[in-house]
Design an enzyme around this catalytic site. Structure first.
Site, PDB file in Angstrom:
ATOM      1  CD  GLU A 101      30.333  29.502  -2.627  1.00 58.45           C
ATOM      2  OE1 GLU A 101      31.110  30.173  -3.308  1.00 58.45           O
ATOM      3  OE2 GLU A 101      29.815  29.929  -1.578  1.00 58.45           O
ATOM      4  CG  ASP A 109      26.957  32.314  -0.348  1.00 54.75           C
ATOM      5  OD1 ASP A 109      27.563  32.355  -1.435  1.00 54.75           O
ATOM      6  OD2 ASP A 109      27.340  32.912   0.677  1.00 54.75           O
TER       7      ASP A 109
END
Ligand code: CA
Length: 622
Positions: free
Chosen positions: A367, A338
């Site tokens: 990400e 993330d």
């Protein structure tokens, strides 16, 4: 996992050896990692001990064959000790008796457990995810509720439970996912990516999972560590892989170590609250100011998510060991990382290298929600001659996603509309291995693809044609197969419950009978192409050749020595009839084709016809 049970035999031995010993498990409220393994490459383990007592004078010693204490670190906060253990290759599994001399008169023994490393790493677990896979992203709180007893857990801060609320807990869990593994298998996916499953003991909106409050514990609303491990094992038995979503950039404000920081620089501290700018440009901009760079990386993602300082070596060890721990414990196959671009990138290189050294098959993808192929390429292994070189194997390919969305929503022009996927892939020359990028049409933070394309089923299907035939690792978002709608303003609108996932739901869209006719068209379109892809070498790992779109029709081929697939997408609002002469280079040797989307033979491949925004997938035949 916080308090390990001392085995009876070792407890007796230790009690005899050290009459002053007390049950150390009650003394320490956090021991991280909670246990380790023999035979690991990461054999120098830094164990964090936390107690609500003063450890400033504590000394630690041990006698265990093949294990020695290299160093004991006292840090700013006297509640913490960091103990560096060296575990030699000849060390045997068992309880390492760590003798803590807290004060002259207070001694205790903590049995630190070593398990044997799993010999199946890389064979039946920790497998990696690659272009042969098809990933299904789901949010456990919103997918299916397989255990209503854990919907609300006493003692946790968030006691909300309201399926009508966008931010409350809805009760979905790991058992709900286990109960639908057969559904996912039937749909044709081969890998599951769940949004984070670790404890998020936050007071509000704790359902999304991105605010960890304990790195070593699955959130009890979702299940237990043991159930998570079981989910991975059952998925593996069914030929499905599992991707763990991890967050290295920040934690939840209620994280136990934030409530009692080991040291001030464990977090990025600012004189007054400073948000990240969400602007990645300063990281590579040759003209950037240092202050802009610092704000991007060290500013907080939100006021409720303290930003971790990964340049702190204790924290760096903590995060790396935690990730290794989860792979070895549960056997997961990949990490989706993330907010990758907000992390310290030198730390990320250290992290990636350590994980891949331990688990060479593991896949790591970050990400990278940025705009432009070059900014995105900066964060992954690339061919750019820059002072900083990332060693990240893959990214969430947002540029591919934007391009495909634009193909069906933007006016066709020299650089816009249907030409965008073509232009985006033409820039693949910057990547070391674009096949390792994860491609997608939407995710849990974005508007759902069916809404993006104006609820046009043909555009929806053609978007999925692109997803399942382009290069890279395709990923879909739960509920797209039943045409779930939603614009991500706010996020909760794209995180609705899967109908049929809760006991008592009036409709069950996990079955054909519960879906409308149009929903079944969507479901079977994806299912058909996903299953075809599973046995198509060309789509799974073939090379790509694409042709400059003419007349707003995009044509490309995926091919190996044994198979060739032709794909065409009509970017026009009209029916088109296209001669295939221009693609002779790819059609050489082929006379016929199997129409994958309609299951029929095409006897004449000299021309094709497509309805407005329609697509075709032909398996070419001699
Ligand atoms: Ca539940």
């Amino acid at each position: 996992m916080k308090k390990l049970m001392m085995s009876i035999s070792s407890a007796i031995t230790l009690a005899v050896t050290h009459p002053a010993a007390i049950r150390a498990q009650q003394f320490f409220d956090h021991v991280c990692p909670s246990f380790w393994w023999t035979g690991m490459k990461w054999s120098r383990v830094q164990i964090l001990f936390h107690a609500e007592e003063n450890l400033q004078l504590a000394q630690v010693s041990t006698r265990y064959p093949g294990v020695k204490i290299l160093q004991v670190h006292h840090v700013e906060n006297p509640h913490y000790l960091f103990v560096d253990l060296q575990i030699e290759p000849d060390a045997k599994p068992g309880d390492i008796p760590l003798l803590f001399k807290i004060t002259e008169r207070r001694h205790l023994v903590y049995p630190y457990h070593l398990y044997p490393r799993n010999p199946d790493d890389g064979k039946t677990r920790a497998l990696g995810v690659n272009s042969r896979d098809f990933i299904y992203l789901l949010m456990p709180d919103r997918f299916a509720n397989g255990d209503t007893l854990n919907d609300r857990v006493a003692g946790m801060l968030d006691q909300s439970l309201n399926r009508d609320s966008l931010t409350a807990r809805h009760g979905g869990d790991l058992q709900g996912v286990i109960d639908h593994l057969d559904y996912l298998k039937d749909l044709g996916v081969t890998a599951i990516w769940m949004t984070p499953v670790l404890e998020n003991n936050e007071a509000h909106a704790s359902y999304h999972g991105y605010a960890f409050t304990d790195h070593y514990r699955v959130d009890p609303r979702l299940g237990t560590n043991a159930l998570y491990k079981k989910l991975v094992e059952q998925a593996h038995q069914m030929g499905l892989k599992v991707i763990q979503d991890i967050v290295l950039n920040h934690v939840g404000e209620q994280h136990w170590f934030v409530r009692d920081l080991p040291m001030k620089d464990w977090l990025h501290q600012w004189p007054r609250y400073t948000n990240t700018s969400y602007r990645e440009s300063p990281l590579f901009d040759p003209y950037a100011s240092s202050s802009d760079k610092k704000q991007m990386s060290d500013g907080w993602f939100t006021p409720f998510m303290p930003d971790l300082n990964q340049r702190n070596p204790y924290l760096a060890n903590y995060l790396i060991q935690n990730a290794i721990w989860w792979v070895e414990y549960a056997g997961v196959d990949a990490f989706r990382i993330d907010t990758y671009i907000y992390c310290d990138l030198n730390f990320m290189n250290q992290f990636n290298a350590a994980l891949l050294r331990e688990f060479p098959h593991l896949h790591l993808f970050g990400e990278t929600w940025v705009h432009g192929v070059l900014p995105q390429a900066y964060f992954v292994r690339n061919k750019l001659n820059m002072p900083f070189q990332s060693n990240l194997p893959g990214v969430c390919d947002f540029q591919w996603c934007f391009a495909v969305q634009h193909a069906f929503t933007e006016k066709n022009g020299w650089t816009s509309g249907i030409v965008e996927p073509y232009l985006t892939l033409a820039q693949d020359f910057v990547y070391q291995d674009p096949m390792k990028n994860v491609i997608f049409l939407d995710n849990h933070d974005m508007s759902r693809i069916y809404s993006v394309v104006g609820q046009d089923i043909r555009k929806f299907e053609s978007a999925f044609t692109l997803l399942l035939t382009s290069r890279g690792i395709p990923q879909m978002y739960y509920g797209d197969e039943i045409l779930m709608k939603g614009i991500s303003a706010p996020d909760g609108l794209v995180r609705k419950d899967f109908p049929g996932g809760w006991p008592g739901d009036t409709v069950n869209k996990f079955s054909d009978a519960g879906r409308t006719e149009t929903e079944n068209i969507a479901f079977h379109f994806i299912q058909n192409l996903a299953h075809f892809r599973q046995q198509s070498e060309a789509l799974r790992e073939g090379k790509l050749m694409q042709y400059v779109p003419e007349g707003n029709v995009y044509v490309y081929f995926r091919y190996t020595a044994h198979e060739s697939i032709m794909v065409a997408i009509n970017g026009n609002d009209d029916t088109v009839s296209v001669s295939t002469n221009r693609f002779a280079e790819s059609l050489h040797g082929y006379k016929k084709a199997f129409d994958v989307l309609h299951h029929q033979m095409i006897e004449d491949i000299s021309r094709f016809h497509l309805p407005p925004y329609g697509s075709l997938v032909w398996q070419l035949k001699p």
